[in-house]
Write an enzyme that holds these catalytic residues in place. Sequence first.
Site, PDB file in Angstrom:
ATOM      1  N   LYS A  75       0.702  -0.815   0.097  1.00 50.18           N
ATOM      2  CA  LYS A  75       0.146  -0.038   0.043  1.00 50.18           C
ATOM      3  C   LYS A  75       0.841   1.194  -0.171  1.00 50.18           C
ATOM      4  O   LYS A  75       2.150   1.497   0.728  1.00 50.18           O
ATOM      5  CB  LYS A  75      -0.638   0.486   1.461  1.00 50.18           C
ATOM      6  CG  LYS A  75      -2.392   1.253   1.217  1.00 50.18           C
ATOM      7  CD  LYS A  75      -2.989   0.545   2.522  1.00 50.18           C
ATOM      8  CE  LYS A  75      -3.845   2.174   2.785  1.00 50.18           C
ATOM      9  NZ  LYS A  75      -4.632   2.064   3.630  1.00 50.18           N
ATOM     10  N   SER A 152      -9.245   2.770   3.714  1.00 55.29           N
ATOM     11  CA  SER A 152      -8.023   3.389   2.308  1.00 55.29           C
ATOM     12  C   SER A 152      -7.347   2.390   1.609  1.00 55.29           C
ATOM     13  O   SER A 152      -6.667   2.652   0.914  1.00 55.29           O
ATOM     14  CB  SER A 152      -7.340   3.788   3.059  1.00 55.29           C
ATOM     15  OG  SER A 152      -6.500   3.903   4.565  1.00 55.29           O
ATOM     16  N   SER A 176      -9.570   0.407   7.435  1.00 48.72           N
ATOM     17  CA  SER A 176      -9.484   0.450   6.275  1.00 48.72           C
ATOM     18  C   SER A 176      -8.857  -0.401   5.634  1.00 48.72           C
ATOM     19  O   SER A 176      -8.717  -0.769   4.204  1.00 48.72           O
ATOM     20  CB  SER A 176      -8.059   1.665   6.560  1.00 48.72           C
ATOM     21  OG  SER A 176      -8.040   3.119   6.381  1.00 48.72           O
TER      22      SER A 176
END
Length: 496
Positions: A75, A152, A176
């Site tokens: 990520k 996210s 997230s």
Amino acid sequence: MNFNDYRRHDATALAAEVAAGRVRAEALLDLALARLAAVQPQLRPVCRPMEAEARAQLARGIGNGPLAGVPCLIKDVAQDYAGVPTSWGSRAYAHLPPPREHSHVVRRLLGAGLVIFGKTNAPELGLKGVSDPLAFGRSSNPWDVRRTPGGSSGGAAAAVAAGVVPMAAANDGGGSIRIPAACCGLVGLKPSRGRISAGPGAGEAWFGACSEGVISRSVRDTALALDVLGGPEPGDPVALPVPDTPFVAQLRAPLRRLRIAWCADSPIGEPVHDEARLAVERTVTLLRGLGHAVEPARPDLDGRALANGYLHIYFGQVAAALRQVVAAGGREADFEPLTRLIATLGRATSAERLTLELLRWNDYARSLAALHSRYDVYLTPTLATPPVPHGTGDPPPLQMAVFNALRASGLLSLLKRAGLLDGIVQHMAADNLRHVPFTQLANLTGTPALSLPLHWTADGLPLGVQFNAAPGEDGLLLQLAAELEVAQPWFDRVAP
């Protein structure tokens, strides 16, 4: 191996194929890159390709780790890869130097033999339950490209659901990991606080509310990733010991019949979609059929106060992040308007108020512990609605104009002195957490929480349910998940 074969394997199975010599790691990378090229224009799961780094890793050798040769994505928030920029979904980091060392998570992924070939898309600073950064463009849901894959870690979930990789690294500061897992029909575990190191760049990210982890399609992949990533690093302020029995081995142990509490009402009093309620009700029926004792119950706490407190912490963290970027040579003007507004709210929050909100985390933890003294697991929806269409929850232009005028004029400080700032925060809590009110509790209490893909809506959209357990009981959640995976398999349900 062709793409259909690739997609029928989880990470554990692909690693076994590589270890047995039936497929080469180079061939798996080629398949992953080809699939990414096919879906990137529509889904935009990756914001930074790293094919050169992956090829160099293969040239050095993948070793004999438990996931050697399996393609993987990390990520673009907090998961540093030495020499490669970490953009945090923002233009503001463009001129900052790249990190000089791997984060502990990335180092352990590489040590396990995973072949990292890109960074996944995320909202700026990882701040939203959708993934729509202006810097890289929004990610879309493979099940319906008109909808968000969540956030996210939305790019990570989109990549896994679309078959680019069987598993992708992620992190979770308010949902997230679990939110995008629920949006995309995947397994998403937020581990216990202290289970996985956030270092070396952070001790406890967001005062310990953030946890590192993965999004995957199978429970055994999530368990194996926890074995790979778990364990303390020097300097960690909170660290759980490595369990005597690896999490993967725990999946094979008999699971005792559990006491499970359930609730489908929003903790902030907002409406919950009928499909989200149905997801929980059907899961209750499934659990009872497996012999578990399931009854309605919920922790005795003020959900609105928790949401408001969470946002105060969130505001302060954003203000601090902007200050750090500017100190390192970045420009505040390069951040998105909403991020700058949130930072202004953070600067208007006093140290006294921040401390009071942090002290309340103890109240929430003890309330949840009281529930867990009577029940092993707490079941809720993961989301209050099915995956939302793009643009849902964006502040109306007029509201943004008013907020920006207040920010520019300095009137927010006057509102604070007049006692009106809390009203703004409460409005933002209801507006921004309406679709995702169930996930923040685990972050503030440090408990493990897991979203499982046990429901699809009448429109064919995935909608996960969430299981929460006491601190350190990650293995119990994974054992329960493994049982549910057998009872109601989801692995073969793949996005188009």
